[in-house]
Design a protein around this motif. Structure first.
Motif, PDB file in Angstrom:
ATOM      1  N   LEU A 185       0.829  -1.200   0.000  1.00 20.78           N
ATOM      2  CA  LEU A 185       0.000   0.000   0.000  1.00 20.78           C
ATOM      3  C   LEU A 185       0.866   1.253   0.000  1.00 20.78           C
ATOM      4  O   LEU A 185       0.604   2.206  -0.739  1.00 20.78           O
ATOM      5  N   GLN A 186       1.902   1.267   0.825  1.00 20.82           N
ATOM      6  CA  GLN A 186       2.771   2.441   0.895  1.00 20.82           C
ATOM      7  C   GLN A 186       3.386   2.752  -0.469  1.00 20.82           C
ATOM      8  O   GLN A 186       3.449   3.907  -0.891  1.00 20.82           O
ATOM      9  N   THR A 187       3.831   1.709  -1.163  1.00 22.74           N
ATOM     10  CA  THR A 187       4.455   1.902  -2.472  1.00 22.74           C
ATOM     11  C   THR A 187       3.481   2.514  -3.473  1.00 22.74           C
ATOM     12  O   THR A 187       3.814   3.469  -4.187  1.00 22.74           O
ATOM     13  N   VAL A 188       2.261   2.001  -3.509  1.00 17.10           N
ATOM     14  CA  VAL A 188       1.247   2.518  -4.434  1.00 17.10           C
ATOM     15  C   VAL A 188       0.898   3.960  -4.087  1.00 17.10           C
ATOM     16  O   VAL A 188       0.813   4.826  -4.972  1.00 17.10           O
ATOM     17  N   PHE A 189       0.685   4.230  -2.794  1.00 14.28           N
ATOM     18  CA  PHE A 189       0.334   5.597  -2.377  1.00 14.28           C
ATOM     19  C   PHE A 189       1.433   6.585  -2.769  1.00 14.28           C
ATOM     20  O   PHE A 189       1.166   7.677  -3.261  1.00 14.28           O
ATOM     21  N   LYS A 190       2.692   6.215  -2.535  1.00 13.01           N
ATOM     22  CA  LYS A 190       3.804   7.106  -2.871  1.00 13.01           C
ATOM     23  C   LYS A 190       3.884   7.348  -4.376  1.00 13.01           C
ATOM     24  O   LYS A 190       4.119   8.474  -4.828  1.00 13.01           O
ATOM     25  N   GLU A 191       3.709   6.292  -5.150  1.00 10.72           N
ATOM     26  CA  GLU A 191       3.779   6.430  -6.606  1.00 10.72           C
ATOM     27  C   GLU A 191       2.710   7.364  -7.145  1.00 10.72           C
ATOM     28  O   GLU A 191       2.920   8.079  -8.126  1.00 10.72           O
ATOM     29  N   LYS A 192       1.557   7.378  -6.467  1.00 16.12           N
ATOM     30  CA  LYS A 192       0.446   8.222  -6.905  1.00 16.12           C
ATOM     31  C   LYS A 192       0.442   9.590  -6.220  1.00 16.12           C
ATOM     32  O   LYS A 192      -0.457  10.403  -6.480  1.00 16.12           O
ATOM     33  N   GLY A 193       1.415   9.829  -5.351  1.00 14.19           N
ATOM     34  CA  GLY A 193       1.484  11.099  -4.643  1.00 14.19           C
ATOM     35  C   GLY A 193       0.402  11.268  -3.602  1.00 14.19           C
ATOM     36  O   GLY A 193       0.015  12.395  -3.272  1.00 14.19           O
ATOM     37  N   LEU A 194      -0.078  10.139  -3.051  1.00 16.41           N
ATOM     38  CA  LEU A 194      -1.156  10.166  -2.058  1.00 16.41           C
ATOM     39  C   LEU A 194      -0.595   9.986  -0.646  1.00 16.41           C
ATOM     40  O   LEU A 194       0.473   9.393  -0.469  1.00 16.41           O
ATOM     41  N   PRO A 195      -1.302  10.448   0.364  1.00 16.93           N
ATOM     42  CA  PRO A 195      -0.873  10.194   1.741  1.00 16.93           C
ATOM     43  C   PRO A 195      -0.815   8.693   2.012  1.00 16.93           C
ATOM     44  O   PRO A 195      -1.657   7.933   1.520  1.00 16.93           O
ATOM     45  N   PHE A 196       0.185   8.270   2.809  1.00 15.91           N
ATOM     46  CA  PHE A 196       0.342   6.833   3.053  1.00 15.91           C
ATOM     47  C   PHE A 196      -0.011   6.464   4.492  1.00 15.91           C
ATOM     48  O   PHE A 196       0.492   5.486   5.042  1.00 15.91           O
ATOM     49  N   GLY A 197      -0.902   7.236   5.128  1.00 16.49           N
ATOM     50  CA  GLY A 197      -1.231   7.034   6.529  1.00 16.49           C
ATOM     51  C   GLY A 197      -1.723   5.639   6.865  1.00 16.49           C
ATOM     52  O   GLY A 197      -1.337   5.073   7.891  1.00 16.49           O
ATOM     53  N   VAL A 198      -2.580   5.073   6.024  1.00 16.41           N
ATOM     54  CA  VAL A 198      -3.125   3.740   6.316  1.00 16.41           C
ATOM     55  C   VAL A 198      -2.018   2.697   6.358  1.00 16.41           C
ATOM     56  O   VAL A 198      -2.045   1.776   7.188  1.00 16.41           O
ATOM     57  N   SER A 199      -1.021   2.821   5.500  1.00  7.32           N
ATOM     58  CA  SER A 199       0.045   1.820   5.417  1.00  7.32           C
ATOM     59  C   SER A 199       0.930   1.819   6.655  1.00  7.32           C
ATOM     60  O   SER A 199       1.601   0.829   6.947  1.00  7.32           O
TER      61      SER A 199
END
Length: 225
Positions: free
Chosen positions: A113-127
């Motif tokens: 999840l963290q990798t996907v969120f970072k790639e999309k420029g989204l917050p990674f709080g859930v990860s």
């Protein structure tokens, strides 16, 4: 719900307030990622209080709509600082005055999840901040640790050592971390600070037994369920 940590050799409990975490604080851990740049200032993120698991115990990937939200739970063992008094704009020289003691903790990460969120420029709080993502051991008082910047951190999984390093290898030391967070966020009584992890991340599976150690002082067991 208040999260309370035991304090060794004391009847008092430490009530956890905010949970701050420092990322990318060991060079060998940074080298595990594509981006190997070392930051000029501490990289800080915040977890919810509900992520804390006092004294260790069970850690589980959350389920949403009948399915696990991740397939890649990974380990990050860390030295944790417990803050005893509120403070703002503290100098590095005065930082140690606000330390109650230390603990060992594991900053669990849902890496996919963290990798996907970072790639999309989204917050990674859930990860990082999902429920049970932050087991923390009992606290040992500051006076019992002669040199917190010379402690062996170790994480063992099913008898195999995954992570082992000395806190002297931190890029940003304890006083720098406290000063920086006090100047940017402010610190409150009851806050805890995860100070970063060395190399050795691994995908974990249900049934795995983790043992986290802080030198000869602290020990914590965590079961992946």
């Amino acid at each position: 719900m208040n999260k309370k940590l035991n304090i060794l050799n004391s009847d008092e409990k430490f009530i956890v307030n905010n949970v701050f975490c420092v990322g990318r604080n060991y060079v060998d851990h940074i080298n595990e990622f594509k981006n190997k740049e070392v930051s000029k200032q501490p990289v800080v993120f915040v977890k919810p209080n509900n992520s804390v698991v006092p004294g260790g115990g069970a850690v589980e990937i959350p389920t949403y709509c009948g399915s696990k939200i991740s397939e890649d739970l990974q380990n990050e063992v860390e030295l944790v600082i417990a803050i005893k008094d509120s403070c703002d704009n503290v100098s590095e020289y005065d930082a140690s005055k606000y330390i109650l003691g230390y603990a060992v903790g594991i900053d669990f990460t849902l890496r996919d999840l963290q990798t996907v969120f970072k790639e999309k420029g989204l917050p990674f709080g859930v990860s990082k901040g999902f429920r049970t993502s932050s087991p923390v051991s009992d606290i040992i008082l500051k006076a019992e640790i002669p040199d917190p910047m010379n402690l062996e951190l170790e994480l063992i999984c099913n008898g195999e050592t995954l992570q082992k390093a000395n806190t002297s290898l931190m890029i940003f030391n304890i006083n720098t971390i406290i000063s920086y967070i006090s100047c940017t966020f402010g610190l409150s009584k009851g806050d805890i600070i995860f100070t970063g992890t060395p190399k050795g991340m691994k995908k974990l599976n249900p049934g795995d037994l983790l043992e986290a150690k802080l030198d000869k002082y602290l020990y914590m067991e965590v079961k992946i369920v």
